[in-house]
Design a protein around this motif. Sequence first.
Motif, short mmCIF file in Angstrom:
data_model
loop_
_atom_site.label_atom_id
_atom_site.label_comp_id
_atom_site.label_asym_id
_atom_site.label_seq_id
_atom_site.Cartn_x
_atom_site.Cartn_y
_atom_site.Cartn_z
N HIS A 1 0.80 -1.23 0.00
CA HIS A 1 0.00 0.00 0.00
C HIS A 1 0.83 1.27 0.00
O HIS A 1 0.26 2.36 0.05
CB HIS A 1 -0.93 0.05 1.21
CG HIS A 1 -2.02 -0.96 1.19
ND1 HIS A 1 -3.29 -0.68 0.72
CD2 HIS A 1 -2.04 -2.25 1.56
CE1 HIS A 1 -4.04 -1.75 0.84
NE2 HIS A 1 -3.30 -2.73 1.34
N ASN B 1 -7.82 -0.04 -6.29
CA ASN B 1 -8.74 0.06 -5.15
C ASN B 1 -10.15 0.43 -5.60
O ASN B 1 -10.36 0.93 -6.70
CB ASN B 1 -8.26 1.15 -4.18
CG ASN B 1 -7.10 0.70 -3.30
OD1 ASN B 1 -6.48 1.49 -2.59
ND2 ASN B 1 -6.80 -0.58 -3.31
N GLU C 1 1.26 9.03 -3.32
CA GLU C 1 -0.01 8.45 -2.85
C GLU C 1 -0.26 7.18 -3.63
O GLU C 1 -0.48 7.20 -4.84
CB GLU C 1 -1.16 9.44 -3.08
CG GLU C 1 -2.48 9.04 -2.45
CD GLU C 1 -2.47 9.14 -0.92
OE1 GLU C 1 -2.09 8.14 -0.29
OE2 GLU C 1 -2.83 10.20 -0.40
N SER D 1 -2.74 5.08 -3.91
CA SER D 1 -3.99 5.09 -4.66
C SER D 1 -4.85 6.28 -4.27
O SER D 1 -5.20 7.12 -5.07
CB SER D 1 -4.78 3.79 -4.40
OG SER D 1 -6.11 3.93 -4.83
N GLY D 2 -5.17 6.34 -2.96
CA GLY D 2 -6.23 7.22 -2.53
C GLY D 2 -7.54 6.49 -2.76
O GLY D 2 -7.66 5.69 -3.70
O1 73E Z 1 -2.83 5.75 -0.89
C1 73E Z 1 -3.35 5.12 0.25
C2 73E Z 1 -4.24 3.95 -0.20
O2 73E Z 1 -5.36 4.43 -0.90
C3 73E Z 1 -2.24 4.59 1.13
O3 73E Z 1 -1.48 5.68 1.60
C4 73E Z 1 -2.82 3.82 2.31
O4 73E Z 1 -3.60 2.74 1.79
C5 73E Z 1 -4.71 3.16 1.01
C6 73E Z 1 -5.49 1.93 0.59
O5 73E Z 1 -4.79 1.19 -0.35
C7 73E Z 1 -1.77 3.33 3.22
N1 73E Z 1 -1.86 3.26 4.58
C8 73E Z 1 -0.73 2.75 5.02
N2 73E Z 1 0.05 2.51 3.99
N3 73E Z 1 -0.59 2.88 2.87
C9 73E Z 1 -0.38 2.49 6.41
C10 73E Z 1 0.94 2.32 6.79
C11 73E Z 1 1.24 2.07 8.12
C12 73E Z 1 0.25 1.99 9.07
C13 73E Z 1 -1.07 2.16 8.69
C14 73E Z 1 -1.39 2.41 7.36
#
Ligand code: 73E
Length: 838
Positions: free
Chosen positions: A376, A483, A671, A673-674
């Motif tokens: 992610h 997503n 980012e 995805s968002g």
């Molecule tokens: O871009 C988003 C994405 O839409 C991304 O930053 C987020 O995940 C979303 C769903 O795919 C995300 N969260 C974390 N890493 N990516 C994260 C990292 C550490 C702890 C908790 C969350």
Amino acid sequence: SHPLDLRLPTPGCFADPERAGLDADAVFDGMTEHLFFTLGKLAPTASNHDLYMALSYAVRDRLMTRYLASLEAIRARPHKTVAYLSAEFLIGPQLNSNLLNLGISKDIAEQALRRFRIESLDQILEVEEEPGLGNGGLGRLAACYMESLASLQVPAIGYGIRYEFGIFNQLIRDGWQVEVTDKWLKGGWPWELPQPEEACFVGFGGRTESYTDGKGNYRSRWIPSEHAIGIPHDVPVLGYRVNTCNRLRLWRADATESFDFYAFNIGDYYGAVEEKVGSETLSKVLYPNDGTDEGRRLRLKQQHFFVSCSLQDMLRSLGNRGIPIEEFPNHWTVQLNDTHPAIAVAELMRLLIDEHYLDWDTAWDITTRSVAYTNHTLLPEALEKWDLTRFRSLLPRHLELIYEINRRFLQQVRLRYPGNDAIQRKLSIIDEDGGKAVRMANLATIAAHHVNGVAALHSDLLKRQLMPEFAEIWPEKFTNVTNGVTPRRWVALANPALSRLLDEHVGPEWITNMELLTKLEERQHDTAFLEQWGATKLSVKRKLAGYIHRQTGVLVDPSSLFDVQVKRIHEYKRQHLNALQVITHYLRIKNGQAEGMAPRTVIFGGKAAPGYYMAKLIIRFINGIAETINADPDMEGRLRVVFLPDYNVKLAEQIYPASDLSEQVSTAGKEASGTGNMKFAMNGALTIGTLDGANVEIRERVGPENFFLFGKTETEIMELQTNGYRPRQIVETLPELAEALRLIGLGHFSNGDGELFRPLLDNLTGFDPFFVLADFADYLRAQDEVNQAWTNRKQWNRMSLLNTARTGFFSSDRSIQDYCQTIWKAEPFPVEITCDVP
Ligand code: 73E
């Protein structure tokens, strides 16, 4: 599928809704019983919270037939089940979602409520506490996926942690964020079913020892020094108007009382109590996503705790059904939601080898055929690494297994790249540069049969930048699943006004088939319809304006352009870029250069990680700007700025439908995805955004003419970085930017305190690590375009309509179908129920 004859109480059977407990009389009767017997309250003195509890219990009762039928169907006839492992599930309020998916209309609920003198369902929904068991997008995605899995009738179980304290509640005091513990369980939470009889034991610490088994084989075993018990708390997840009701199984940590109190430590009573307290803190609190090292050992402990319980649970379910363990991959497909559950690779190996006595190759074959990994984020600070010494002291046996996994893997690498030490060092699970550490992404990638990113651009960067060598070794392993978000919560529930319009002009099937919304395109030149479209948006904006006034005391004009940025506060998301643009807007009005500038309401919301100083300063900065602007009589009717405190799922449901402009301004490449971007677009907001994450795909689908693009591409950002970036030079070429920065430095937005925002100014003019200034001029240009477009309201409404019409792709139903086909090889399994209601 086979019909199931449940000769049980069956409230809520679909065959005959009238008699199945879904009508107003039945709901009223259910509420009355729960009020009296479950809550011990009398109707005349019941509070709104009592009535919320009573209605929730009555609704929960109506889930049980489907919930039990779904469990029974899978028990009787095994079918591949998705196990979605995630440290976060940000499920949001449950009552309204369950009403919708059951088919109890607002009207029916209100008929029942009126008999308790409650006029509107909203009054009851208002008092619901939401479990904040996630930080943001990642946790919310897991919740959308659980809802879509059930709606698509795919057997699935979500495994996670029942944190006693979820994400903190945010207050704003003197413009600063203040964190307050989230006591979401305090009033009682009616949606969970504790299952103490299915508790699991988990070990920690201690040592390993070698021994020779009965057949003369050398083996290793783990003697932990500590234990915890995981008690499952199950939350039913009903699909939309189907019988499939899956579950979210959240583990609560408990002490190993029976073990220590009675058997071994009886002489050390207080020592045992201490351990009890220690193991209870395991599921106490959700960690923020700030990547700092604070309390990191407990986080690894949490991860191992819920992963071990979950895998034991899966293995036990095979055992209960008499299925041989070698069949594991045909019955379970295990999805790792980022690396937070990646210890599953080692734990599954340990369970198979140490507890079920399989040989290495069989265990590795089972593991690699079952496990898949979703990445992610590419941000280096979010890539999980565990200090080796710390890892060994907590999970010594797992480290042994990881060493062996690594040894075998590196052997392959050596064969493929003889003499290339650099590549071995890079791909090794053990980081040897600096302090030794375990790299969880490498572990997950080596074991997974598929590794996916969460948007096309992100998956591409994952392959080309983060893991090029892995992708070369296993090209077919790497894939993308863009997503998606559930249209039930994010359109049907959040935006009833829009939903009615869609029902009328597309037909109610859009809710399970969002691609049908393209039918709206037929209306894109229909003036009357476009006016209705605009009027619908305005009606929702009025509601949000009321909320803003109640929360912040700021009066905003519902007919102004609602320009919204809601998401976690992070430098890469660049709320400060937006804030600087607001200052420019303000200065143009002040300087009489605002001719043709339409009235705007700029709305911010989001939490900063408690230890993330710069993010907290950005919140203070936005509030400083808001205070100055909202107090200035020249801004009256032209510009308003608000920071809505405590952004969460419930508030999000109010905001997305009421937005005209969606701010998606992250630095390209940052980012992954968002998903907020999708919620905005579905609800008819236009996006101003960079070519980052899923913005790229949103723009492709809605058409470039219906999207306000700006900013450097990921490639251009990389070039800037390598060629040496000088933000100070940019300031010299942009007088509006220079003036904004000068005023900030003079304390214009901080009651004359010129020092308050100094760290922010120094950051921007010094390194500007997220290229805020590099994108500033182009951002202003795009904002001028927004202003132009808004001035032609018919044209705006048309663009808005096309955003809704063309974003069906971003339904999580499509994402889940993708996962099912390409990664999980899982299929729908409809559950039949024969009703036997007297
Ligand atoms: O871009 C988003 C994405 O839409 C991304 O930053 C987020 O995940 C979303 C769903 O795919 C995300 N969260 C974390 N890493 N990516 C994260 C990292 C550490 C702890 C908790 C969350």
